[in-house]
Design a protein around this motif. Structure first.
Motif, PDB file in Angstrom:
ATOM      1  N   UNK A  12     -12.516  22.883 -12.229  1.00 28.29           N
ATOM      2  CA  UNK A  12     -13.104  22.254 -11.286  1.00 28.29           C
ATOM      3  C   UNK A  12     -13.526  23.579 -10.117  1.00 28.29           C
ATOM      4  N   UNK A  13     -13.088  24.104  -9.052  1.00 28.00           N
ATOM      5  CA  UNK A  13     -12.840  24.751  -8.332  1.00 28.00           C
ATOM      6  C   UNK A  13     -11.745  25.546  -8.411  1.00 28.00           C
ATOM      7  N   UNK A  14     -12.233  27.395  -7.990  1.00 27.36           N
ATOM      8  CA  UNK A  14     -11.309  27.839  -7.911  1.00 27.36           C
ATOM      9  C   UNK A  14     -11.173  29.259  -8.670  1.00 27.36           C
ATOM     10  N   UNK A  15     -10.836  28.550  -9.624  1.00 24.23           N
ATOM     11  CA  UNK A  15     -10.914  29.768 -11.212  1.00 24.23           C
ATOM     12  C   UNK A  15     -11.808  31.034 -10.460  1.00 24.23           C
ATOM     13  N   UNK A  16     -13.146  30.502 -10.836  1.00 24.33           N
ATOM     14  CA  UNK A  16     -13.078  32.175 -10.727  1.00 24.33           C
ATOM     15  C   UNK A  16     -14.614  32.270  -9.197  1.00 24.33           C
ATOM     16  N   UNK A  17     -13.354  33.123  -8.052  1.00 24.26           N
ATOM     17  CA  UNK A  17     -14.121  33.203  -6.968  1.00 24.26           C
ATOM     18  C   UNK A  17     -14.762  31.541  -5.914  1.00 24.26           C
ATOM     19  N   UNK A  18     -13.751  30.908  -6.387  1.00 22.92           N
ATOM     20  CA  UNK A  18     -14.595  29.642  -5.514  1.00 22.92           C
ATOM     21  C   UNK A  18     -15.713  29.291  -5.965  1.00 22.92           C
ATOM     22  N   UNK A  19     -16.418  29.501  -6.652  1.00 24.95           N
ATOM     23  CA  UNK A  19     -17.420  28.901  -7.572  1.00 24.95           C
ATOM     24  C   UNK A  19     -16.516  27.797  -8.336  1.00 24.95           C
ATOM     25  N   UNK A  20     -18.020  26.498  -8.632  1.00 22.81           N
ATOM     26  CA  UNK A  20     -17.691  24.803  -9.191  1.00 22.81           C
ATOM     27  C   UNK A  20     -17.670  25.646 -10.903  1.00 22.81           C
ATOM     28  N   UNK A  21     -16.905  24.709 -11.681  1.00 24.01           N
ATOM     29  CA  UNK A  21     -16.913  24.886 -12.896  1.00 24.01           C
ATOM     30  C   UNK A  21     -18.303  24.358 -13.480  1.00 24.01           C
ATOM     31  N   UNK A  22     -18.976  24.018 -12.773  1.00 20.62           N
ATOM     32  CA  UNK A  22     -20.720  23.162 -13.266  1.00 20.62           C
ATOM     33  C   UNK A  22     -21.596  24.399 -13.732  1.00 20.62           C
ATOM     34  N   UNK A  23     -21.115  25.358 -12.265  1.00 15.15           N
ATOM     35  CA  UNK A  23     -22.553  26.396 -12.066  1.00 15.15           C
ATOM     36  C   UNK A  23     -23.008  26.875 -13.256  1.00 15.15           C
ATOM     37  N   UNK A  24     -22.661  27.324 -14.602  1.00 12.05           N
ATOM     38  CA  UNK A  24     -23.088  27.608 -14.785  1.00 12.05           C
ATOM     39  C   UNK A  24     -24.155  27.529 -15.910  1.00 12.05           C
ATOM     40  N   UNK A  25     -23.468  25.864 -16.035  1.00 13.12           N
ATOM     41  CA  UNK A  25     -24.473  24.841 -16.937  1.00 13.12           C
ATOM     42  C   UNK A  25     -25.778  24.186 -15.949  1.00 13.12           C
ATOM     43  N   UNK A  26     -26.275  24.443 -14.580  1.00 13.30           N
ATOM     44  CA  UNK A  26     -27.026  24.703 -13.947  1.00 13.30           C
ATOM     45  C   UNK A  26     -28.396  25.529 -14.328  1.00 13.30           C
ATOM     46  N   UNK A  27     -27.825  26.118 -15.375  1.00 12.50           N
ATOM     47  CA  UNK A  27     -29.136  27.120 -15.822  1.00 12.50           C
ATOM     48  C   UNK A  27     -29.829  26.803 -16.700  1.00 12.50           C
ATOM     49  N   UNK A  28     -30.762  26.967 -17.070  1.00 10.50           N
ATOM     50  CA  UNK A  28     -31.547  27.266 -18.491  1.00 10.50           C
ATOM     51  C   UNK A  28     -31.356  28.872 -19.464  1.00 10.50           C
ATOM     52  N   UNK A  29     -31.006  28.061 -20.611  1.00 13.31           N
ATOM     53  CA  UNK A  29     -30.352  27.454 -21.332  1.00 13.31           C
ATOM     54  C   UNK A  29     -29.012  27.048 -20.956  1.00 13.31           C
ATOM     55  N   UNK A  30     -28.774  25.466 -20.964  1.00 12.03           N
ATOM     56  CA  UNK A  30     -27.615  25.684 -20.928  1.00 12.03           C
ATOM     57  C   UNK A  30     -26.057  25.506 -22.023  1.00 12.03           C
ATOM     58  N   UNK A  31     -25.414  26.667 -21.475  1.00  8.79           N
ATOM     59  CA  UNK A  31     -24.531  27.004 -22.422  1.00  8.79           C
ATOM     60  C   UNK A  31     -23.116  25.683 -23.385  1.00  8.79           C
ATOM     61  N   UNK A  32     -23.425  25.719 -24.348  1.00  9.33           N
ATOM     62  CA  UNK A  32     -21.548  25.228 -24.355  1.00  9.33           C
ATOM     63  C   UNK A  32     -21.322  24.744 -23.657  1.00  9.33           C
TER      64      UNK A  32
END
Length: 121
Positions: A12-32
């Motif tokens: 969710x949010x909070x596991x990495x300094x308050x960053x949402x878990x979806x943040x890495x998936x908002x880039x291209x290419x999208x990681x699996x």
């Protein structure tokens, strides 16, 4: 028919300094998206339920919007452990108005999102 489920991963949010878990998936290419089936899980057929929770309109009941996706896996070997008790939930009905994270105002920028459902098994 009511299915019984248990969690093997949640983010969710909070596991990495308050960053949402979806943040890495908002880039291209999208990681699996990756997860590990517990090594002790009993041999058998299982349905994996991946769930995305939309929070954009969750500040008031009915709260979150749930977008589940499912696929089947077969676990082989001689494992014998199965989840039980508070690690299990039933859908429909696992979430209600009192479930932490169902009603949530993401626009106040809280540091952590309380993930609904049981703890990871």
């Amino acid at each position: 028919y009511r299915a019984v489920w248990f969690k093997v991963k949640h983010e969710g949010k909070g596991s990495a300094a308050g960053v949402w878990a979806t943040t890495p998936h908002e880039t291209s290419p999208i990681p699996a998206y990756k997860f590990t089936i517990p090594a002790s899980l009993a041999t058998g057929n299982y349905i994996v339920r991946h769930e995305i929770l939309a929070l954009h309109n969750a500040w008031a009941y009915p709260g979150i919007q749930s977008y589940p996706s499912c696929f089947q896996v077969t676990v082989t070997g001689s494992r014998k452990q199965i989840p039980s008790g508070s690690s299990l939930v039933i859908f429909p009905g696992a979430y209600n108005t009192d479930t932490p994270g169902v009603v949530f105002d993401m626009y106040t920028n809280p540091p952590v999102y309380p993930l609904p459902g049981p703890l990871v098994w």
